[in-house]
Design a protein around this motif. Structure first.
Motif, PDB file in Angstrom:
ATOM      1  N   VAL A 138      39.900  32.684  42.498  1.00  0.00           N
ATOM      2  CA  VAL A 138      41.064  32.937  42.485  1.00  0.00           C
ATOM      3  C   VAL A 138      41.409  34.220  41.276  1.00  0.00           C
ATOM      4  O   VAL A 138      41.870  35.354  41.587  1.00  0.00           O
ATOM      5  CB  VAL A 138      42.207  32.090  42.717  1.00  0.00           C
ATOM      6  N   HIS A 141      39.066  37.304  41.281  1.00  0.00           N
ATOM      7  CA  HIS A 141      39.397  38.376  42.122  1.00  0.00           C
ATOM      8  C   HIS A 141      40.776  38.932  42.008  1.00  0.00           C
ATOM      9  O   HIS A 141      41.132  40.109  42.268  1.00  0.00           O
ATOM     10  CB  HIS A 141      39.499  37.650  43.682  1.00  0.00           C
ATOM     11  N   TRP A 142      41.826  37.997  41.535  1.00  0.00           N
ATOM     12  CA  TRP A 142      43.108  38.553  41.055  1.00  0.00           C
ATOM     13  C   TRP A 142      43.048  39.562  40.245  1.00  0.00           C
ATOM     14  O   TRP A 142      43.848  40.628  40.351  1.00  0.00           O
ATOM     15  CB  TRP A 142      44.013  37.306  40.788  1.00  0.00           C
ATOM     16  N   LYS A 146      44.114  43.539  40.453  1.00  0.00           N
ATOM     17  CA  LYS A 146      45.366  44.059  39.506  1.00  0.00           C
ATOM     18  C   LYS A 146      44.933  45.081  38.870  1.00  0.00           C
ATOM     19  O   LYS A 146      45.596  46.005  38.644  1.00  0.00           O
ATOM     20  CB  LYS A 146      45.745  42.952  38.648  1.00  0.00           C
TER      21      LYS A 146
END
Length: 263
Positions: A138, A141-142, A146
């Motif tokens: 998470v 990838h976040w 972003k």
């Protein structure tokens, strides 16, 4: 299994909950709610690590105590030897707490596999490596979305300068790497090493005890088995440290890769 039998173990030996609360229906399948020994070990490790970190840093001083110096040595190892090297001196600092927490949690739970009377590595249960891997999954990838945007993140996966006709195939391969291969290998590497190492120690220790009980010449043979068990325990402590290090090293590498301007 009858006492004294030597038949191979069945799967029930790997599922021995300490407390059962019953079952629930989840997506059409029955799931048993229980507290298991690995869950208790992880909870215990979190409590002990929290106490240690608070106790050694609560009265931090310029001239550190032994406890503070030890904690700072581990922190600096993750900060400078992992985060800074893999992410880069410009962007690494916000991720140091995350990587430090992952490292000490994994290392302590790995070492639980050789610390009496626990002697069970919680990371040898696949659920825990999967949970930690999902956190890394998470986060990187976040960060990538972003920085590059949702569409730009997928464009970022394709190296620059490729001819147009090959880009769809490269994108597919990169998506498999980013979304499947990375998390799968990250979790399985930690689980496989901890599970296999634990079984190897069990073989030598219990095998030596079985030989010792037979009497006569086999009692003498049990001594090399226990010597080997001790040697493998020392070796396993090193492997457990390396697996914690490799896990956070790869996690930092994935985070750093998501932050670069070009793939």
């Amino acid at each position: 299994m009858a006492e004294g039998s030597h038949f191979p173990p069945d799967p029930s030996l790997f599922w021995q909950p300490l407390v059962k609360f019953g079952t629930v229906d989840l997506f059409g399948s029955e799931m048993t709610l229980a507290i298991t020994r690995p869950m208790v070990i992880v909870a215990l490790s979190v409590g002990l690590l929290s106490w240690w970190l608070i106790a050694t840093t609560r009265k931090a001083a310029i001239v550190p105590s032994r406890g503070q110096a030890g904690t700072e040595a581990v922190y600096n190892f993750v900060r400078n030897g992992v985060a800074r090297d893999m992410i880069g001196s410009r962007d690494f600092l916000p991720f140091v707490p995350f990587l430090f927490t992952m490292f000490v949690l994994i290392l302590f739970n790995n070492w639980m596999g050789i610390i009496p009377p626990v002697q069970m590595p919680a990371m040898g249960r696949i659920g825990f490596p999967i949970a930690l891997t999902l956190l890394v999954y998470v986060v990187y990838h976040w960060i990538g979305v972003k920085k590059h945007g949702l569409v730009g993140y997928f464009k970022f996966m394709i190296p620059a300068g490729l001819p147009g006709w090959i880009k769809p195939a490269i994108l597919l391969l990169e998506m498999l790497t980013f979304f499947v291969t990375r998390p799968l290998t990250l979790a399985l590497r930690l689980f496989g090493n901890m599970f296999a190492g634990h079984l190897l120690l069990v073989v030598f220790i219990i095998g030596g005890w079985e030989l010792f009980q037979q009497g006569g010449f086999l009692t003498v043979v049990s001594i090399p088995a226990w010597i080997m068990a001790f040697a493998m325990t020392v070796f396993e402590a090193l492997v457990q440290f390396l697996q914690a290090y490799v896990f956070v090293l790869l996690a930092a590498s994935y985070i750093g890769g998501a932050l670069v301007d070009e793939h």
